[in-house]
Scaffold this active site. Structure first.
Site, PDB file in Angstrom:
ATOM      1  N   HIS A 151       2.271 -15.789   0.217  1.00 50.11           N
ATOM      2  CA  HIS A 151       1.401 -16.724   0.941  1.00 50.11           C
ATOM      3  C   HIS A 151       1.481 -16.531   2.454  1.00 50.11           C
ATOM      4  CE1 HIS A 151       4.728 -19.347   2.319  1.00 50.11           C
ATOM      5  NE2 HIS A 151       5.290 -19.078   1.149  1.00 50.11           N
ATOM      6  N   ASP A 152       0.346 -16.732   3.094  1.00 50.25           N
ATOM      7  CA  ASP A 152       0.218 -16.737   4.553  1.00 50.25           C
ATOM      8  C   ASP A 152       0.519 -15.380   5.191  1.00 50.25           C
ATOM      9  OD1 ASP A 152      -0.324 -19.715   5.112  1.00 50.25           O
ATOM     10  OD2 ASP A 152       1.474 -19.776   3.868  1.00 50.25           O
ATOM     11  N   GLY A 206       6.458 -14.283   2.029  1.00 53.21           N
ATOM     12  CA  GLY A 206       5.512 -15.081   2.793  1.00 53.21           C
ATOM     13  C   GLY A 206       5.539 -14.809   4.280  1.00 53.21           C
TER      14      GLY A 206
END
Length: 258
Positions: free
Chosen positions: A120-121, A138
């Protein structure tokens, strides 16, 4: 539009008329697929996902899945935004964002081999290659023209510079500056990425200049801040600027030479 009868396209999904979807694939409400995208069998594209044009999504891929974060709740969800001309081979998994407004971002012309993962991100640029099972945790920032070899694991919040090669079965705990090869259980720089630089048009004089910059910045024994200032003054040029800017922006620390 070519949609296999066993595919599930939820109301609210936006597919360009040229999109093809194979058997047993699921495209959730809110997902957007641009012109020329091909979605093969048994894939799942979650609703926070936006794909540009001419992306190939192979068997078993999941795009925009929930992040593998124990603190995640659905109301935190941020998008997964993907550019054009990417290939996602079998079993690739990419998480949508959770903590940054821009979410997870994938550029264009990237090639993701089987079972590679982007957390994520993350922010992934253009023209990168991820070999089998390569993994970004992440918030990783990966520039362009990077080769991430098989079974590489990049620690969260690390930055990987342009034209880097990460050697196979490496763990990357710090930022890796541009133009180098880094390898090892706790990766260290083992030299310039000479093959990658040649393939991308860096002539001998330019490669020699980059080598001189790194000799001063990371092998002179000087404090990093002083070495960067001297590199700007004594070895000026766009490649110097790229190395200096990358190193000055580092928060996790710069990977050193083996």
């Amino acid at each position: 539009m070519s949609i296999h009868p066993t595919a599930i396209i939820e109301p609210g999904a936006e597919l360009h008329p040229s999109v093809a979807v194979g058997p047993y694939s699921i495209i959730e409400s809110g997902a957007v697929l641009g012109e020329g995208c091909v979605v093969e069998s048994c894939t799942r594209i979650y609703g926070h996902t936006r794909l540009g044009c001419n992306n190939r999504v192979c068997h078993g891929v999941t795009l925009g899945a929930e992040p593998q974060d124990l603190g995640y709740t659905p109301e935190q969800a941020k998008p997964l935004t993907i550019g054009d001309d990417n290939q996602f081979r079998e079993g690739v998994n990419i998480s949508h964002g959770v903590k940054s407004a821009t979410g997870t971002r994938i550029g264009s012309r990237n090639f993701f081999m089987a079972y590679s993962h982007v957390g994520h991100d993350c922010s992934v640029g253009d023209d990168n290659v991820f070999a089998n099972t390569a993994t970004l945790a992440g918030h990783v920032e990966l520039a362009h023209h990077v080769f991430v070899s098989g079974q590489v694991a990049v620690h969260q919040f690390c930055r990987i510079g342009a034209y880097v090669m990460l050697g196979g079965v490496s763990g990357v705990p710090k930022d890796v500056p541009p133009y180098v090869i880094a390898s090892g259980q706790r990766a260290r720089i083992i030299g310039l990425n000479l093959v990658g630089l040649r393939r991308n048009g860096f002539d001998q004089a330019r490669r020699a200049h980059i080598k001189a910059v790194y000799k001063l910045v990371l092998r002179s024994g000087l404090r990093l801040a002083e070495a960067l200032t001297r590199a700007e003054r004594e070895l000026p040029g766009p490649d110097t600027d790229a190395i200096v800017a990358f190193c000055r922006a580092s928060e996790r620390g710069i990977t050193g030479f083996a």
